[in-house]
Design a protein around this motif. Sequence first.
Motif, PDB file in Angstrom:
ATOM      1  N   ALA A 334       0.834  -1.206   0.000  1.00 14.70           N
ATOM      2  CA  ALA A 334       0.000   0.000   0.000  1.00 14.70           C
ATOM      3  C   ALA A 334       0.867   1.254   0.000  1.00 14.70           C
ATOM      4  O   ALA A 334       0.543   2.251  -0.668  1.00 14.70           O
ATOM      5  N   ALA A 335       1.977   1.228   0.742  1.00 13.07           N
ATOM      6  CA  ALA A 335       2.895   2.373   0.754  1.00 13.07           C
ATOM      7  C   ALA A 335       3.520   2.587  -0.616  1.00 13.07           C
ATOM      8  O   ALA A 335       3.672   3.729  -1.074  1.00 13.07           O
ATOM      9  N   GLY A 342       1.622   9.425  -5.896  1.00 12.43           N
ATOM     10  CA  GLY A 342       1.966  10.760  -5.428  1.00 12.43           C
ATOM     11  C   GLY A 342       1.190  11.188  -4.208  1.00 12.43           C
ATOM     12  O   GLY A 342       1.094  12.386  -3.905  1.00 12.43           O
ATOM     13  N   GLN A 343       0.644  10.238  -3.455  1.00 14.81           N
ATOM     14  CA  GLN A 343      -0.130  10.552  -2.260  1.00 14.81           C
ATOM     15  C   GLN A 343       0.795  10.761  -1.064  1.00 14.81           C
ATOM     16  O   GLN A 343       1.856  10.149  -0.963  1.00 14.81           O
ATOM     17  N   ASP A 344       0.367  11.627  -0.163  1.00 10.73           N
ATOM     18  CA  ASP A 344       1.156  11.903   1.040  1.00 10.73           C
ATOM     19  C   ASP A 344       0.891  10.889   2.146  1.00 10.73           C
ATOM     20  O   ASP A 344       1.694  10.760   3.076  1.00 10.73           O
ATOM     21  N   ASN A 345      -0.238  10.190   2.070  1.00 13.98           N
ATOM     22  CA  ASN A 345      -0.615   9.233   3.102  1.00 13.98           C
ATOM     23  C   ASN A 345      -0.802   7.851   2.500  1.00 13.98           C
ATOM     24  O   ASN A 345      -1.100   7.712   1.306  1.00 13.98           O
ATOM     25  N   VAL A 346      -0.629   6.833   3.345  1.00 20.01           N
ATOM     26  CA  VAL A 346      -0.866   5.454   2.930  1.00 20.01           C
ATOM     27  C   VAL A 346      -2.326   5.123   3.203  1.00 20.01           C
ATOM     28  O   VAL A 346      -2.801   5.249   4.335  1.00 20.01           O
ATOM     29  N   VAL A 347      -3.032   4.713   2.162  1.00 17.90           N
ATOM     30  CA  VAL A 347      -4.463   4.458   2.271  1.00 17.90           C
ATOM     31  C   VAL A 347      -4.754   3.030   1.834  1.00 17.90           C
ATOM     32  O   VAL A 347      -4.291   2.581   0.782  1.00 17.90           O
TER      33      VAL A 347
END
Length: 467
Positions: A334-335, A342-347
């Motif tokens: 997921a990371a 380009g996401q700042d958080n792991v979702v």
Amino acid sequence: MSFSNSVSRKLAWYRRLTVPQFTVLTGILVILLGTILLATPICSDLDVGLWESFFTATSAVTVTGLTIIDIGKDLTIFGQVVLALMLLIGGLGLMAITTFLQGFVVSGTELRTRLDRGKTLDEFGVGGVGRTFRGIALTATILIVFGALILFYFGFTDIPNFGERLWAAFFHSISAYNNAGFGLWSESMQGYRTNGVVNFVIIFLILLGGLGWRVTSDLWMNRRNLHFRKLSLHTRLVIRTSIFLIALGSFGLLITESIGQGAFFSSIDFPNRISTALFAAVSARTAGFTSMPISIHTISDSGLLLLMTLMFIGASPGGTGGGIKTTTVAALMAATRSTLRGQDNVVIRNRKISDKIVLKAVGITVGSILFVLLMALMITMTSSFDVNQDFSFLEILFTCISAFATVGFDIGVTKNLGYFGQLILVIGMFVGRLGILLLLSAIWQALNRGKNQHLNRIGYPREDLYV
């Protein structure tokens, strides 16, 4: 000064142990006790000395399955009972049991202490450890007895003796649920490769033991209105990842052995190939039972590499298996996906995963890889001095992963290693079962006792690093 006060002062160091230190120490004590018991004439024959007993006891408590003796021949029935008890101690959760026992040793239990113990059990919230342990024990008892009865009445029907068949059913049910891989026969389950009942029961117990008590509890609590979306994120993630790994292992083995012309798969028909590949894929995730001979002569190199991958990942948190765990791999994947997007958080499934969880997953994976490589390096260096130990690096690496991930797959290396090589495997089994981070935490806390424990409150300036 009274005698009781004197004893209390001498045991003060024991009460000051942290949970990781207490877990490590208790694990060592259980192994030493098991070693002494197995070495006695009532448990084993004359060929089983202290070293063989020590190796077997460590393998049992860590529910690995690697052995340098023949369990069915070298141990008496009483020795096999002692071994089964050690499997239960290790499989039901060495950390869970030691944390539960610590409640009787450490006085003045406060809320913070209970929360810390809960973390050792992967327990969120302030629920009591005793209640959690009772749930684990009850679930294990029901499933082990259920599996043993099926094996007795429908599985091991070829064993004519009533007592032998009953003991074989219970022993292998205990071993399977605890993902141990110990068997009463030197060829493990190869004699029952075409027996559908035995294969189903063993696979069923391995999977339920490896899923973890949190998942089985969640499924049981929602049994009346079972809907996948109503289950917790942890449960859904564990089930999805487990199904994916089983499918990957099963189809992967069929492909690798077809392309690589694996000697064993080439000798059986296609239906047996499917059932054998499924059994191997499930068992590779820390169980260690084999329905086929595993060696560099029977399995292709690509097939062995696939098994090594499954072994290293292992079971799920809170389960009876080892490895770096399915959720660790899921968090890393997921990371990686979040980075590519380009996401700042792991979702994961529309839920934000904390940075602390991701860092823990990275730490577990990197620490495990380095430790396994160190094991392989040390065994390779020492085996090169012995002309009787002509092992390939693939064989050594496979055995090291099998020990560290508490799987128990053996390709003919374990018995032929010298004492030093077997000692490396013993250390690997112990570290792998406790967890690399828990062991390092115990060592770190011991080295830094009395020093400033509030360094995490210090802030540091940020600077970017190019990777």
